[in-house]
Design an enzyme around this catalytic site. Sequence first.
Site, PDB file in Angstrom:
ATOM      1  CD  GLN A 280      -2.749  -1.236  -0.037  1.00 41.42           C
ATOM      2  OE1 GLN A 280      -3.366   0.239   0.250  1.00 41.42           O
ATOM      3  NE2 GLN A 280      -4.163  -1.854  -0.620  1.00 41.42           N
ATOM      4  CE1 TYR A 309      -7.601 -11.284  -7.691  1.00 41.54           C
ATOM      5  CE2 TYR A 309      -9.171 -11.028  -5.794  1.00 41.54           C
ATOM      6  CZ  TYR A 309      -8.498 -11.624  -7.430  1.00 41.54           C
ATOM      7  OH  TYR A 309      -9.814 -12.233  -8.145  1.00 41.54           O
ATOM      8  CD  GLU A 333       0.043 -12.151  -5.254  1.00 45.39           C
ATOM      9  OE1 GLU A 333       0.238 -11.190  -6.434  1.00 45.39           O
ATOM     10  OE2 GLU A 333      -1.404 -11.009  -4.312  1.00 45.39           O
ATOM     11  CG  ASP A 388      -6.355  -5.534  -1.469  1.00 45.79           C
ATOM     12  OD1 ASP A 388      -6.993  -4.482  -2.230  1.00 45.79           O
ATOM     13  OD2 ASP A 388      -5.207  -4.912  -1.040  1.00 45.79           O
ATOM     14  CB  CYS A 415      -7.263   0.570  -5.146  1.00 49.44           C
ATOM     15  SG  CYS A 415      -6.885  -0.479  -6.820  1.00 49.44           S
TER      16      CYS A 415
END
Length: 463
Positions: A280, A309, A333, A388, A415
């Site tokens: 982040q 993710y 991931e 995410d 996001c």
Amino acid sequence: MAEPTTPADTTGQVLELNIGNPAHGGHFVARHEGRVVFVRHALPGERVLARVTDGGTDAGFWRADTVQVLEPSEHRVAHPWQPADALLAAGAGGVPVGGAEFGHIALAEQRRLKAAVFAEQLQRLARIDRDVEVEPAGEEHDGGLGWRTRTAFAVDASGRLAMHAHRSEELIPVQQMPLAVDAINALALWDVDLAGVARVEVAAPANGSVPLVLLIPETGTSPGRLAEVAAAVAAGADRPVSVAVWEPEQQQLTRLRGRSWVLESCGKHEFRVTGDGFWQIHRQAPQILTGAVLDGVRPQPGERVADLYAGAGLFTAPLAAAVGGSGRVLSVEGAAGTSRDARKNLHAVPQVEIVQGRVDRVLRSQYPPRRGRSGRQPAGRLDAVVLDPPRAGAGRTVVRQLDELRPRVVGYVACDPASFARDLGYFLSLGWELDTLRVFDLYPHTHHMESFASLRPPAPVGR
């Protein structure tokens, strides 16, 4: 008398426009002779002169950039970064750098506009009306500056640090980056001769650990030249710095000085993040988002949780602590290097299983559906899911897989409001409900924002 002809390409034409509502992507909506024009660097209610940057008689809409304000909004303020100031750039016959397109707007108004955009995306794409408030990232005593712990730069033909104009290959030299933390500016990379380097990416952890400078070389740059650049970077810094070379096409990372990773932290957990691995950007984002996830999902001892993710393990680590040794956390991931980081970061936590691969494929493998008398049921169970996804979102396939698994809650970190609203629409069409929704201003002076939502499944039939 012959009618006047309109040129096929209107790029460069200056229009007088009355500015309306904000649109997703950092634009504001105006109309010219019935055609929609998306205008940057304006504000609702303003009357401006805007130069068309992308337009033609056959185009469904045009894009334009404000060059002069005839009637300003009360929310217009002085831009904190001169190279990104559209009006200054236009006065000098140039264009502004991208990446600070809301800098001319007072912070409180930035958040109100972002909330309006988020609510509009929910209504348009998910068919849901919801009041939205954009929360600041703690106390912004610095006026929304100094928050970026990661930033990327281009390099111009003279070997100097530069940034791109919006939607353009044009490069503009820079001498500072006020949105970045002090540790990035203290490297003074604008004083380094970067000839032979195409791009530079910098990571400077908020915890004060050693920053990393990644050099992405031009084709054919010799190792000797890259070693010279690394030495110059180290010599110009006021503190220790690591330097590495990243070659994206070969997926090859080469350490030149220090180490090829940075040490990030959140709460009591530490995380190794290698090369261009994801973390982040806002200095407070890890703590803010982890808190939102734990509050919204409320993992319990003994539960089975999936972190999709998952990156280097930002959410995996606290989820594992919450479920304890009797629980299980599946960390998924897609990026191989980032998944390796997760293994290093969580190797001592036995209740975590780390799998590298596409989320939909891993879910299909880990929880294969089976058919029984009651219809299609998954072979395993999940009590809670955190996802995410990247800016493109999770997508319909993953949403349907999660619906089949029917965890008691899905926590969705996003996001991008458009991709989130689209995915939310998929959930809602399957009977799920939107519970918690929080939106955070983790990108001040830009149009971007981050959100967290908790989603609840439909009640079982017969209850």
